[in-house]
Design a protein around this motif. Structure first.
Motif, PDB file in Angstrom:
ATOM      1  N   LEU A   4     -12.408  28.164  13.864  1.00 47.72           N
ATOM      2  CA  LEU A   4     -11.845  29.090  13.358  1.00 47.72           C
ATOM      3  C   LEU A   4     -11.605  30.527  13.914  1.00 47.72           C
ATOM      4  O   LEU A   4     -12.823  30.898  14.334  1.00 47.72           O
ATOM      5  CB  LEU A   4     -12.093  29.126  11.896  1.00 47.72           C
ATOM      6  N   ARG A   5     -10.669  31.269  14.172  1.00 49.44           N
ATOM      7  CA  ARG A   5     -10.757  32.548  14.631  1.00 49.44           C
ATOM      8  C   ARG A   5     -10.586  33.433  13.591  1.00 49.44           C
ATOM      9  O   ARG A   5      -9.542  33.589  12.942  1.00 49.44           O
ATOM     10  CB  ARG A   5      -9.986  32.778  15.777  1.00 49.44           C
ATOM     11  N   PRO A   6     -11.205  34.536  13.362  1.00 50.38           N
ATOM     12  CA  PRO A   6     -11.548  35.473  12.230  1.00 50.38           C
ATOM     13  C   PRO A   6      -9.918  36.402  12.287  1.00 50.38           C
ATOM     14  O   PRO A   6      -9.293  36.761  11.383  1.00 50.38           O
ATOM     15  CB  PRO A   6     -12.411  36.103  12.179  1.00 50.38           C
ATOM     16  N   LEU A   7      -9.869  36.495  13.545  1.00 54.90           N
ATOM     17  CA  LEU A   7      -8.620  37.335  14.133  1.00 54.90           C
ATOM     18  C   LEU A   7      -7.269  36.932  13.662  1.00 54.90           C
ATOM     19  O   LEU A   7      -6.320  37.652  13.003  1.00 54.90           O
ATOM     20  CB  LEU A   7      -8.786  37.845  15.449  1.00 54.90           C
ATOM     21  N   TRP A   8      -7.243  35.496  13.797  1.00 57.85           N
ATOM     22  CA  TRP A   8      -5.902  34.937  13.580  1.00 57.85           C
ATOM     23  C   TRP A   8      -5.883  35.143  11.903  1.00 57.85           C
ATOM     24  O   TRP A   8      -4.823  35.000  11.233  1.00 57.85           O
ATOM     25  CB  TRP A   8      -5.789  33.295  14.145  1.00 57.85           C
ATOM     26  N   LEU A   9      -6.794  34.603  11.321  1.00 58.40           N
ATOM     27  CA  LEU A   9      -6.771  34.539   9.817  1.00 58.40           C
ATOM     28  C   LEU A   9      -6.380  35.900   9.244  1.00 58.40           C
ATOM     29  O   LEU A   9      -5.594  36.264   8.144  1.00 58.40           O
ATOM     30  CB  LEU A   9      -8.036  34.262   9.109  1.00 58.40           C
ATOM     31  N   LEU A  10      -7.137  37.014   9.787  1.00 53.71           N
ATOM     32  CA  LEU A  10      -6.647  38.402   9.590  1.00 53.71           C
ATOM     33  C   LEU A  10      -5.154  38.675   9.806  1.00 53.71           C
ATOM     34  O   LEU A  10      -4.583  39.327   8.828  1.00 53.71           O
ATOM     35  CB  LEU A  10      -7.502  39.238  10.284  1.00 53.71           C
ATOM     36  N   VAL A  11      -4.579  38.393  10.893  1.00 52.11           N
ATOM     37  CA  VAL A  11      -3.261  38.441  11.137  1.00 52.11           C
ATOM     38  C   VAL A  11      -2.251  37.621  10.255  1.00 52.11           C
ATOM     39  O   VAL A  11      -1.257  38.087   9.716  1.00 52.11           O
ATOM     40  CB  VAL A  11      -2.773  37.925  12.711  1.00 52.11           C
ATOM     41  N   ILE A  12      -2.745  36.490   9.810  1.00 53.04           N
ATOM     42  CA  ILE A  12      -1.989  35.826   8.625  1.00 53.04           C
ATOM     43  C   ILE A  12      -2.135  36.669   7.286  1.00 53.04           C
ATOM     44  O   ILE A  12      -1.177  36.670   6.640  1.00 53.04           O
ATOM     45  CB  ILE A  12      -2.565  34.259   8.674  1.00 53.04           C
ATOM     46  N   VAL A  13      -3.196  36.869   7.174  1.00 52.69           N
ATOM     47  CA  VAL A  13      -3.327  37.918   5.791  1.00 52.69           C
ATOM     48  C   VAL A  13      -2.252  38.988   5.766  1.00 52.69           C
ATOM     49  O   VAL A  13      -1.625  39.228   4.788  1.00 52.69           O
ATOM     50  CB  VAL A  13      -4.872  38.222   5.354  1.00 52.69           C
ATOM     51  N   VAL A  14      -2.175  39.914   7.104  1.00 45.15           N
ATOM     52  CA  VAL A  14      -1.272  40.978   7.054  1.00 45.15           C
ATOM     53  C   VAL A  14      -0.016  40.622   6.739  1.00 45.15           C
ATOM     54  O   VAL A  14       0.755  41.268   6.415  1.00 45.15           O
ATOM     55  CB  VAL A  14      -1.872  41.805   8.132  1.00 45.15           C
ATOM     56  N   VAL A  15       0.385  39.546   7.742  1.00 45.90           N
ATOM     57  CA  VAL A  15       1.844  39.275   7.839  1.00 45.90           C
ATOM     58  C   VAL A  15       2.179  38.895   6.414  1.00 45.90           C
ATOM     59  O   VAL A  15       3.324  39.010   5.945  1.00 45.90           O
ATOM     60  CB  VAL A  15       2.194  38.141   8.882  1.00 45.90           C
ATOM     61  N   ALA A  16       1.620  37.771   5.607  1.00 47.80           N
ATOM     62  CA  ALA A  16       1.819  37.467   4.604  1.00 47.80           C
ATOM     63  C   ALA A  16       2.000  38.452   3.238  1.00 47.80           C
ATOM     64  O   ALA A  16       2.727  38.598   2.607  1.00 47.80           O
ATOM     65  CB  ALA A  16       0.626  36.326   4.133  1.00 47.80           C
ATOM     66  N   ALA A  17       0.984  39.273   3.568  1.00 54.45           N
ATOM     67  CA  ALA A  17       1.071  40.495   2.576  1.00 54.45           C
ATOM     68  C   ALA A  17       2.489  41.154   3.020  1.00 54.45           C
ATOM     69  O   ALA A  17       2.731  41.866   1.787  1.00 54.45           O
ATOM     70  CB  ALA A  17      -0.472  41.482   2.715  1.00 54.45           C
ATOM     71  N   LEU A  18       2.693  41.495   4.085  1.00 52.03           N
ATOM     72  CA  LEU A  18       3.781  42.235   4.170  1.00 52.03           C
ATOM     73  C   LEU A  18       5.237  41.440   3.513  1.00 52.03           C
ATOM     74  O   LEU A  18       6.073  42.221   3.035  1.00 52.03           O
ATOM     75  CB  LEU A  18       4.009  42.489   5.656  1.00 52.03           C
ATOM     76  N   ALA A  19       5.251  40.164   3.934  1.00 55.59           N
ATOM     77  CA  ALA A  19       6.167  39.302   3.405  1.00 55.59           C
ATOM     78  C   ALA A  19       6.220  39.364   1.794  1.00 55.59           C
ATOM     79  O   ALA A  19       7.160  39.182   1.223  1.00 55.59           O
ATOM     80  CB  ALA A  19       6.059  37.880   4.019  1.00 55.59           C
ATOM     81  N   GLY A  20       4.863  39.253   1.281  1.00 53.72           N
ATOM     82  CA  GLY A  20       4.826  39.147  -0.097  1.00 53.72           C
ATOM     83  C   GLY A  20       5.229  40.485  -0.637  1.00 53.72           C
ATOM     84  O   GLY A  20       5.761  40.546  -1.839  1.00 53.72           O
TER      85      GLY A  20
END
Length: 182
Positions: A4-20
């Protein structure tokens, strides 16, 4: 299998937060309710997280049992004539790691989406409203899933080979050490 790459998880969180956030703003402008999972979904998040951690513990216990049997045989310095330890099939362990990683990615997506919803709802609605409470609980459940993914990945790593002398390392054809991690 990659870690697992924490940076990818952070990118997913940020993009999903923007979409939400954008979905909440657009749905509120159209007169719809905010897109939040119900509070009961936290029970499902917790149950699935517990199942994946339990499977990770089974893999961890299997690896340690095999390692202890090898250590016992090595310390006796005689051939082990007893029946070899029954081993879990490696594909089962890979499936558990994949489930843990899926939890981490899905958890970051769920937590990010609901964090975006919270950014829009919390200032206007207040902390006691049902949608804000549900979103907050689901964000916590998503973060628990991310932690579950990292824990299961750690539990399913293979222990280092102890059979080689110090300084010796076996490498496969690609120049990497086999069985270093799943």
């Amino acid at each position: 299998m990659t870690q697992l790459r924490p940076l990818w998880l952070l990118v997913i969180v940020v993009v999903a937060a923007l979409a939400g956030y954008l979905a909440t703003v657009l749905m509120a402008a159209a007169g719809f309710s905010s897109p939040v999972l119900p509070l009961s979904s936290a029970v499902t998040l917790g149950a699935i997280g517990l199942i994946v951690v339990a499977l990770g513990l089974i893999v961890w216990r299997d690896q340690r049992r095999i390692q202890e049997a090898e250590d016992r045989a090595r310390s006796e310095k005689r051939p082990n004539r007893s029946r070899p330890a029954r081993r879990m099939h490696p594909l089962q362990a890979v499936r558990v790691v994949a489930a843990g990683q899926a939890c981490a990615y899905a958890g970051s997506l769920i937590a990010g989406w609901h964090a975006g919803v919270l950014i829009d709802l919390a200032p206007a609605a207040g902390a006691g409203t049902p949608n804000v409470t549900s979103a907050l609980v689901v964000v916590i459940g998503g973060m628990v899933w991310v932690i579950t993914g990292f824990v299961v990945e750690t539990l399913c790593k293979l222990p280092p080979d102890r059979g080689l002398g110090q300084g010796e390392t076996r490498f496969d054809d690609n120049g990497t050490e086999p069985n270093a991690a799943l």
